[in-house]
Write a protein that holds these residues in place. Structure first.
Motif, PDB file in Angstrom:
ATOM      1  N   ASP A  57       0.827  -1.208   0.000  1.00  0.00           N
ATOM      2  CA  ASP A  57       0.000   0.000   0.000  1.00  0.00           C
ATOM      3  C   ASP A  57       0.859   1.254   0.000  1.00  0.00           C
ATOM      4  O   ASP A  57       1.810   1.368   0.772  1.00  0.00           O
ATOM      5  CB  ASP A  57      -0.913   0.031   1.227  1.00  0.00           C
ATOM      6  N   TYR A  58       0.496   2.203  -0.865  1.00  0.00           N
ATOM      7  CA  TYR A  58       1.181   3.491  -0.918  1.00  0.00           C
ATOM      8  C   TYR A  58       0.176   4.639  -0.850  1.00  0.00           C
ATOM      9  O   TYR A  58       0.426   5.718  -1.357  1.00  0.00           O
ATOM     10  CB  TYR A  58       2.031   3.582  -2.189  1.00  0.00           C
ATOM     11  N   THR A  59      -0.971   4.393  -0.220  1.00  0.00           N
ATOM     12  CA  THR A  59      -1.998   5.419  -0.106  1.00  0.00           C
ATOM     13  C   THR A  59      -2.093   6.002   1.300  1.00  0.00           C
ATOM     14  O   THR A  59      -2.934   6.852   1.556  1.00  0.00           O
ATOM     15  CB  THR A  59      -3.384   4.856  -0.485  1.00  0.00           C
ATOM     16  N   GLY A  60      -1.253   5.519   2.213  1.00  0.00           N
ATOM     17  CA  GLY A  60      -1.365   5.958   3.606  1.00  0.00           C
ATOM     18  C   GLY A  60      -2.201   5.027   4.452  1.00  0.00           C
ATOM     19  O   GLY A  60      -2.480   5.312   5.616  1.00  0.00           O
ATOM     20  N   HIS A  61      -2.603   3.885   3.881  1.00  0.00           N
ATOM     21  CA  HIS A  61      -3.383   2.889   4.620  1.00  0.00           C
ATOM     22  C   HIS A  61      -2.552   1.617   4.798  1.00  0.00           C
ATOM     23  O   HIS A  61      -3.045   0.497   4.653  1.00  0.00           O
ATOM     24  CB  HIS A  61      -4.680   2.585   3.872  1.00  0.00           C
ATOM     25  N   ARG A  97      -0.458  11.878   5.174  1.00  0.00           N
ATOM     26  CA  ARG A  97      -1.284  10.851   4.548  1.00  0.00           C
ATOM     27  C   ARG A  97      -2.175  11.438   3.463  1.00  0.00           C
ATOM     28  O   ARG A  97      -2.444  10.787   2.447  1.00  0.00           O
ATOM     29  CB  ARG A  97      -2.142  10.143   5.601  1.00  0.00           C
ATOM     30  N   THR A  98      -2.636  12.662   3.657  1.00  0.00           N
ATOM     31  CA  THR A  98      -3.486  13.307   2.652  1.00  0.00           C
ATOM     32  C   THR A  98      -2.747  13.484   1.334  1.00  0.00           C
ATOM     33  O   THR A  98      -3.272  13.167   0.260  1.00  0.00           O
ATOM     34  CB  THR A  98      -3.973  14.674   3.158  1.00  0.00           C
ATOM     35  N   PHE A  99      -1.511  13.964   1.401  1.00  0.00           N
ATOM     36  CA  PHE A  99      -0.744  14.161   0.177  1.00  0.00           C
ATOM     37  C   PHE A  99      -0.301  12.825  -0.418  1.00  0.00           C
ATOM     38  O   PHE A  99      -0.209  12.677  -1.640  1.00  0.00           O
ATOM     39  CB  PHE A  99       0.448  15.073   0.442  1.00  0.00           C
ATOM     40  N   PHE A 103      -2.057  10.024  -0.273  1.00  0.00           N
ATOM     41  CA  PHE A 103      -3.240   9.464  -0.922  1.00  0.00           C
ATOM     42  C   PHE A 103      -3.534  10.194  -2.236  1.00  0.00           C
ATOM     43  O   PHE A 103      -3.825   9.561  -3.257  1.00  0.00           O
ATOM     44  CB  PHE A 103      -4.449   9.554   0.013  1.00  0.00           C
ATOM     45  N   ALA A 104      -3.446  11.521  -2.198  1.00  0.00           N
ATOM     46  CA  ALA A 104      -3.711  12.297  -3.412  1.00  0.00           C
ATOM     47  C   ALA A 104      -2.737  11.913  -4.518  1.00  0.00           C
ATOM     48  O   ALA A 104      -3.128  11.746  -5.682  1.00  0.00           O
ATOM     49  CB  ALA A 104      -3.624  13.789  -3.121  1.00  0.00           C
ATOM     50  N   GLY A 105      -1.464  11.764  -4.172  1.00  0.00           N
ATOM     51  CA  GLY A 105      -0.475  11.371  -5.164  1.00  0.00           C
ATOM     52  C   GLY A 105      -0.752   9.997  -5.731  1.00  0.00           C
ATOM     53  O   GLY A 105      -0.648   9.772  -6.944  1.00  0.00           O
ATOM     54  N   ALA A 106      -1.130   9.059  -4.858  1.00  0.00           N
ATOM     55  CA  ALA A 106      -1.409   7.697  -5.310  1.00  0.00           C
ATOM     56  C   ALA A 106      -2.617   7.651  -6.246  1.00  0.00           C
ATOM     57  O   ALA A 106      -2.690   6.801  -7.135  1.00  0.00           O
ATOM     58  CB  ALA A 106      -1.646   6.786  -4.107  1.00  0.00           C
ATOM     59  N   LYS A 107      -3.557   8.565  -6.037  1.00  0.00           N
ATOM     60  CA  LYS A 107      -4.773   8.594  -6.837  1.00  0.00           C
ATOM     61  C   LYS A 107      -4.697   9.562  -8.010  1.00  0.00           C
ATOM     62  O   LYS A 107      -5.672   9.735  -8.748  1.00  0.00           O
ATOM     63  CB  LYS A 107      -5.975   8.955  -5.948  1.00  0.00           C
ATOM     64  N   GLY A 108      -3.559  10.217  -8.189  1.00  0.00           N
ATOM     65  CA  GLY A 108      -3.390  11.117  -9.317  1.00  0.00           C
ATOM     66  C   GLY A 108      -4.088  12.454  -9.169  1.00  0.00           C
ATOM     67  O   GLY A 108      -4.369  13.130 -10.168  1.00  0.00           O
ATOM     68  N   GLU A 109      -4.364  12.858  -7.925  1.00  0.00           N
ATOM     69  CA  GLU A 109      -5.014  14.144  -7.699  1.00  0.00           C
ATOM     70  C   GLU A 109      -3.972  15.247  -7.549  1.00  0.00           C
ATOM     71  O   GLU A 109      -2.852  15.006  -7.079  1.00  0.00           O
ATOM     72  CB  GLU A 109      -5.885  14.100  -6.439  1.00  0.00           C
ATOM     73  N   ALA A 110      -4.349  16.457  -7.927  1.00  0.00           N
ATOM     74  CA  ALA A 110      -3.451  17.600  -7.812  1.00  0.00           C
ATOM     75  C   ALA A 110      -3.234  17.976  -6.350  1.00  0.00           C
ATOM     76  O   ALA A 110      -4.088  17.719  -5.488  1.00  0.00           O
ATOM     77  CB  ALA A 110      -4.021  18.798  -8.564  1.00  0.00           C
TER      78      ALA A 110
END
Length: 214
Positions: free
Chosen positions: A19-23, A132-134, A136-143
């Motif tokens: 896992d690389y989303t913070g979970h 964790r917020t950043f 997760f955003a990076g893992a999901k391709g969010e800005a």
């Protein structure tokens, strides 16, 4: 029960190892530490709380494609460990209702559910919550941030919340800044205060730097 905990720990470590989303497993360990602290203060059943924490992200719809199938797998694991039916039902109830999107209307029914939810939410706050917020955003391709994309403030369906366009910074307004007022326990409320203030300071600094204020 000690062997049950050891067996489930081994399973969860294996499931979350990539896992690389913070979970990841680090998240589980931090939440377990928090849940044991809160649960002891509030008089909760610590074994129920601990097993729920260990298993909660295995069925998170942010992380798995088929939530129903993974829930069946988790239930089978608990049955294979020889746990009583009422014990299993309690754990399943907690992990299927504790997420932000699922519990916003009904809330948590039991003390153990309230304790587990508070502990999980606390790991979404403060310095760890920011990281964790950043992640997760990076893992999901969010800005990281878009100045022309405002946070979503209207009530959203689960689908809109999960898949609508957002940014890491907007996530603070859409969810994280709300968590302090949603704590279930006195212990959780106390722990959330400082973490909430830290995030507010971070966002103020971030936006000032984004606008070029020195």
């Amino acid at each position: 029960m000690e062997q049950v905990r050891v067996n489930i720990e081994k399973l969860v470590k294996e499931k979350l190892k990539d896992d690389y989303t913070g979970h990841d497993w680090g998240h589980i360990e931090r939440v377990r530490s928090l849940v044991l602290h809160i649960g002891k203060n509030e008089g909760a059943d610590l074994m129920i709380c601990e097993l729920a924490v260990l298993l909660h992200d295995l069925i998170d719809d942010k992380l798995v494609e088929d939530e129903d199938r993974t829930l069946q797998e988790v239930t089978r694991v608990l049955n294979d460990e020889g746990l009583q039916e009422a014990f299993i039902k309690h754990i399943v109830e907690i992990i299927t209702t504790m997420s932000f999107s699922k519990s916003s209307e009904k809330g948590m029914r039991t003390l153990e559910g309230k304790v587990v939810q508070d502990a999980d939410r606390l790991d979404a706050l403060g310095a760890i919550g920011i990281a964790r917020t950043f992640m997760f955003a990076g893992a999901k391709g969010e800005a990281m941030y878009k100045s022309d994309l405002l946070p979503r403030t209207e009530p959203m369906t689960k689908e809109e919340y999960r898949h609508g366009e957002s940014t890491a910074i907007n996530h603070f307004y859409e969810k994280l800044f709300k968590l302090k007022s949603l704590m279930n326990t006195k212990t959780g409320e106390k722990l959330a205060e400082e973490r909430h203030r830290y995030m507010e300071g971070f966002i103020d600094q971030f936006l000032a730097e984004w606008e070029g204020v020195k």
